[in-house]
Write a protein that holds these residues in place. Structure first.
Motif, PDB file in Angstrom:
ATOM      1  N   LEU A   1     -47.523  43.296 -12.943  1.00 55.47           N
ATOM      2  CA  LEU A   1     -48.304  42.357 -12.155  1.00 55.47           C
ATOM      3  C   LEU A   1     -49.756  42.374 -12.614  1.00 55.47           C
ATOM      4  N   VAL A   2     -50.287  41.200 -12.876  1.00 54.76           N
ATOM      5  CA  VAL A   2     -51.719  41.023 -13.126  1.00 54.76           C
ATOM      6  C   VAL A   2     -52.211  40.052 -12.061  1.00 54.76           C
ATOM      7  N   ARG A   3     -52.998  40.551 -11.103  1.00 61.36           N
ATOM      8  CA  ARG A   3     -53.350  39.730  -9.932  1.00 61.36           C
ATOM      9  C   ARG A   3     -54.243  38.561 -10.290  1.00 61.36           C
ATOM     10  N   THR A   4     -55.222  38.775 -11.142  1.00 58.66           N
ATOM     11  CA  THR A   4     -56.104  37.682 -11.541  1.00 58.66           C
ATOM     12  C   THR A   4     -56.359  37.764 -13.036  1.00 58.66           C
ATOM     13  N   LYS A   5     -56.812  36.682 -13.607  1.00 59.83           N
ATOM     14  CA  LYS A   5     -57.102  36.658 -15.037  1.00 59.83           C
ATOM     15  C   LYS A   5     -58.283  37.554 -15.389  1.00 59.83           C
ATOM     16  N   ASP A   6     -59.076  37.926 -14.367  1.00 61.76           N
ATOM     17  CA  ASP A   6     -60.232  38.788 -14.609  1.00 61.76           C
ATOM     18  C   ASP A   6     -59.854  40.258 -14.707  1.00 61.76           C
ATOM     19  N   GLN A   7     -58.652  40.616 -14.251  1.00 66.19           N
ATOM     20  CA  GLN A   7     -58.244  42.017 -14.286  1.00 66.19           C
ATOM     21  C   GLN A   7     -57.663  42.371 -15.642  1.00 66.19           C
ATOM     22  N   PHE A   8     -58.069  43.544 -16.134  1.00 64.09           N
ATOM     23  CA  PHE A   8     -57.585  43.907 -17.459  1.00 64.09           C
ATOM     24  C   PHE A   8     -56.543  45.016 -17.407  1.00 64.09           C
ATOM     25  N   GLN A   9     -56.325  45.629 -16.221  1.00 67.53           N
ATOM     26  CA  GLN A   9     -55.223  46.570 -16.112  1.00 67.53           C
ATOM     27  C   GLN A   9     -54.006  45.814 -15.596  1.00 67.53           C
ATOM     28  N   ILE A  10     -52.828  46.405 -15.776  1.00 68.10           N
ATOM     29  CA  ILE A  10     -51.599  45.810 -15.269  1.00 68.10           C
ATOM     30  C   ILE A  10     -50.971  46.782 -14.270  1.00 68.10           C
ATOM     31  N   TYR A  11     -50.438  46.247 -13.183  1.00 66.65           N
ATOM     32  CA  TYR A  11     -49.779  47.075 -12.179  1.00 66.65           C
ATOM     33  C   TYR A  11     -48.310  47.233 -12.543  1.00 66.65           C
ATOM     34  N   THR A  12     -47.822  48.462 -12.533  1.00 66.21           N
ATOM     35  CA  THR A  12     -46.417  48.726 -12.857  1.00 66.21           C
ATOM     36  C   THR A  12     -45.774  49.573 -11.764  1.00 66.21           C
ATOM     37  N   LYS A  13     -44.451  49.466 -11.656  1.00 66.98           N
ATOM     38  CA  LYS A  13     -43.737  50.192 -10.609  1.00 66.98           C
ATOM     39  C   LYS A  13     -43.768  51.698 -10.843  1.00 66.98           C
ATOM     40  N   GLU A  14     -44.000  52.112 -12.094  1.00 68.78           N
ATOM     41  CA  GLU A  14     -44.060  53.550 -12.392  1.00 68.78           C
ATOM     42  C   GLU A  14     -45.253  54.214 -11.714  1.00 68.78           C
ATOM     43  N   ASN A  15     -46.223  53.439 -11.309  1.00 64.04           N
ATOM     44  CA  ASN A  15     -47.412  53.989 -10.663  1.00 64.04           C
ATOM     45  C   ASN A  15     -47.335  53.961  -9.141  1.00 64.04           C
ATOM     46  N   VAL A  16     -46.152  53.717  -8.603  1.00 62.44           N
ATOM     47  CA  VAL A  16     -45.924  53.767  -7.153  1.00 62.44           C
ATOM     48  C   VAL A  16     -44.698  54.646  -6.911  1.00 62.44           C
ATOM     49  N   LYS A  17     -44.896  55.792  -6.266  1.00 59.48           N
ATOM     50  CA  LYS A  17     -43.806  56.751  -6.066  1.00 59.48           C
ATOM     51  C   LYS A  17     -43.896  57.376  -4.685  1.00 59.48           C
ATOM     52  N   LEU A  18     -42.790  57.963  -4.246  1.00 61.00           N
ATOM     53  CA  LEU A  18     -42.781  58.819  -3.075  1.00 61.00           C
ATOM     54  C   LEU A  18     -42.674  60.260  -3.556  1.00 61.00           C
ATOM     55  N   LYS A  19     -43.580  61.104  -3.056  1.00 56.01           N
ATOM     56  CA  LYS A  19     -43.595  62.496  -3.501  1.00 56.01           C
ATOM     57  C   LYS A  19     -44.147  63.370  -2.384  1.00 56.01           C
ATOM     58  N   ASN A  20     -43.432  64.462  -2.080  1.00 49.05           N
ATOM     59  CA  ASN A  20     -43.889  65.413  -1.054  1.00 49.05           C
ATOM     60  C   ASN A  20     -44.222  64.718   0.272  1.00 49.05           C
ATOM     61  N   ASN A  21     -43.319  63.832   0.704  1.00 44.23           N
ATOM     62  CA  ASN A  21     -43.470  63.102   1.965  1.00 44.23           C
ATOM     63  C   ASN A  21     -44.745  62.266   2.015  1.00 44.23           C
ATOM     64  N   SER A  22     -45.148  61.761   0.875  1.00 45.06           N
ATOM     65  CA  SER A  22     -46.316  60.889   0.793  1.00 45.06           C
ATOM     66  C   SER A  22     -46.035  59.752  -0.174  1.00 45.06           C
ATOM     67  N   LEU A  23     -46.740  58.662   0.034  1.00 50.41           N
ATOM     68  CA  LEU A  23     -46.767  57.589  -0.946  1.00 50.41           C
ATOM     69  C   LEU A  23     -47.854  57.946  -1.959  1.00 50.41           C
ATOM     70  N   VAL A  24     -47.526  57.882  -3.243  1.00 49.45           N
ATOM     71  CA  VAL A  24     -48.481  58.232  -4.292  1.00 49.45           C
ATOM     72  C   VAL A  24     -48.684  57.009  -5.186  1.00 49.45           C
ATOM     73  N   ILE A  25     -49.918  56.529  -5.229  1.00 45.33           N
ATOM     74  CA  ILE A  25     -50.276  55.370  -6.048  1.00 45.33           C
ATOM     75  C   ILE A  25     -51.245  55.854  -7.115  1.00 45.33           C
ATOM     76  N   SER A  26     -50.973  55.520  -8.365  1.00 43.83           N
ATOM     77  CA  SER A  26     -51.734  56.110  -9.454  1.00 43.83           C
ATOM     78  C   SER A  26     -52.303  55.075 -10.411  1.00 43.83           C
ATOM     79  N   ALA A  27     -53.205  55.561 -11.264  1.00 43.82           N
ATOM     80  CA  ALA A  27     -53.737  54.780 -12.376  1.00 43.82           C
ATOM     81  C   ALA A  27     -53.823  55.715 -13.571  1.00 43.82           C
TER      82      ALA A  27
END
Length: 294
Positions: free
Chosen positions: A67-93
């Motif tokens: 996912l690229v939300r806008t044309k101004d953003q240069f990073q891309i969002y991927t599902k690998e950066n959203v996980k459940l770990k140790n009873n928490s939601l973990v969002i990474s870059a």
């Protein structure tokens, strides 16, 4: 003596009640009707997720993948950066070169919102998330956030946007300290032409490597941001913009919103050496309450 004691006790109680009734936190000018401290007895629970299951609840949450939300953003969002770990939601870059549709992205981030199979949206009430944030380098490009957009119009940045928590150390000019703040953006082109307003509440320094509670109380007249249950700043309808060159009045949205959690990367300050290890934002829970007075 008993009468004197009773008088002082009564005075103390009434003073406390007065302090609780009359909000004393900062605002855009008018007196705030939001409490200085959140009292959960004034609300009924509408939504919660403690992320203590084995898989993310996709009936509520939708994860951004390639996912690229806008044309101004240069990073891309991927599902690998959203996980459940140790009873928490973990969002990474992270610094991780990815090719998508012929475009190279050197950085990947995580993104999810409450537009899953059934989804969740709300209008008015108190929304909060308990979040632990990573340690940042000086001039760090990390930009994790907890925010919301209108359910009927998710265009950004020409619409309403409510940023309950943004974490940054390159957002305050020469001051390179690390802060969190809330932001309220309103741009009604039909009513105000090309008027797009950006309000940022007073920034706050904490030990962000520990969990803190970030919240927003929203009613038809104002939006108030809270940190650990204590009011930080209120944006009140019809008050003038804090940008004197714009002069547009504040307008509070009266439509359904969905919630977003993401970890973005700011292009101007991105350095691979800042991502020798994956940066992570931990979310213990998200809850939304409805006011019993609604």
């Amino acid at each position: 003596m008993k009468n004197i004691q009773f008088f002082f006790a009564s005075t103390t109680i009434w003073s406390l009640l007065f302090a609780l009734i009359c909000a004393s936190h900062s605002s855009t000018g008018s007196n705030s009707s939001s409490p200085d401290i959140i009292n959960y007895n004034d609300f009924s629970l509408q939504f919660e997720d403690y992320f203590n299951q084995t898989e993310l609840n996709t009936t509520i949450w939708k994860v951004g993948d390639n996912l690229v939300r806008t044309k101004d953003q240069f990073q891309i969002y991927t599902k690998e950066n959203v996980k459940l770990k140790n009873n928490s939601l973990v969002i990474s870059a992270q610094y991780n070169s990815t090719i998508w549709k012929g475009q190279k992205y050197d950085y990947t981030g995580g993104y999810l919102d409450t537009r899953g199979d059934l989804g969740f949206k709300f209008k008015y009430g108190y929304a909060e998330a308990r979040i632990k944030l990573p340690q940042l380098y000086t001039n760090d490009s990390s930009f994790p956030a907890f925010w919301g957009l209108p359910a009927d119009n998710s265009r950004w940045h020409y619409s309403v946007e409510i940023d309950i928590m943004e974490y940054c150390n390159v957002c305050s000019g020469k001051d390179t300290s690390t802060y969190i703040y809330g932001a309220y953006i309103y741009g009604n082109r039909e009513q105000y032409g090309d008027c797009r307003i950006w309000y940022r509440s007073p920034m706050k320094q904490l030990d962000f490597t520990q969990y803190h509670l970030y919240g927003m109380l929203w009613n038809e007249n104002e939006v108030t941001f809270y940190v650990d249950g204590v009011a930080n700043f209120s944006y009140i309808a019809k008050d003038p913009s804090n940008n004197s060159s714009v002069g547009c009045p504040i307008v509070i949205p009266n439509r359904d919103f969905y919630l977003i959690l993401n970890f973005a990367v700011i292009q101007k300050f991105a350095k691979p050496e800042h991502y020798k290890e994956t940066k992570e934002m931990y979310v213990d829970y998200v809850r939304v309450y409805k006011s019993k007075n609604q």
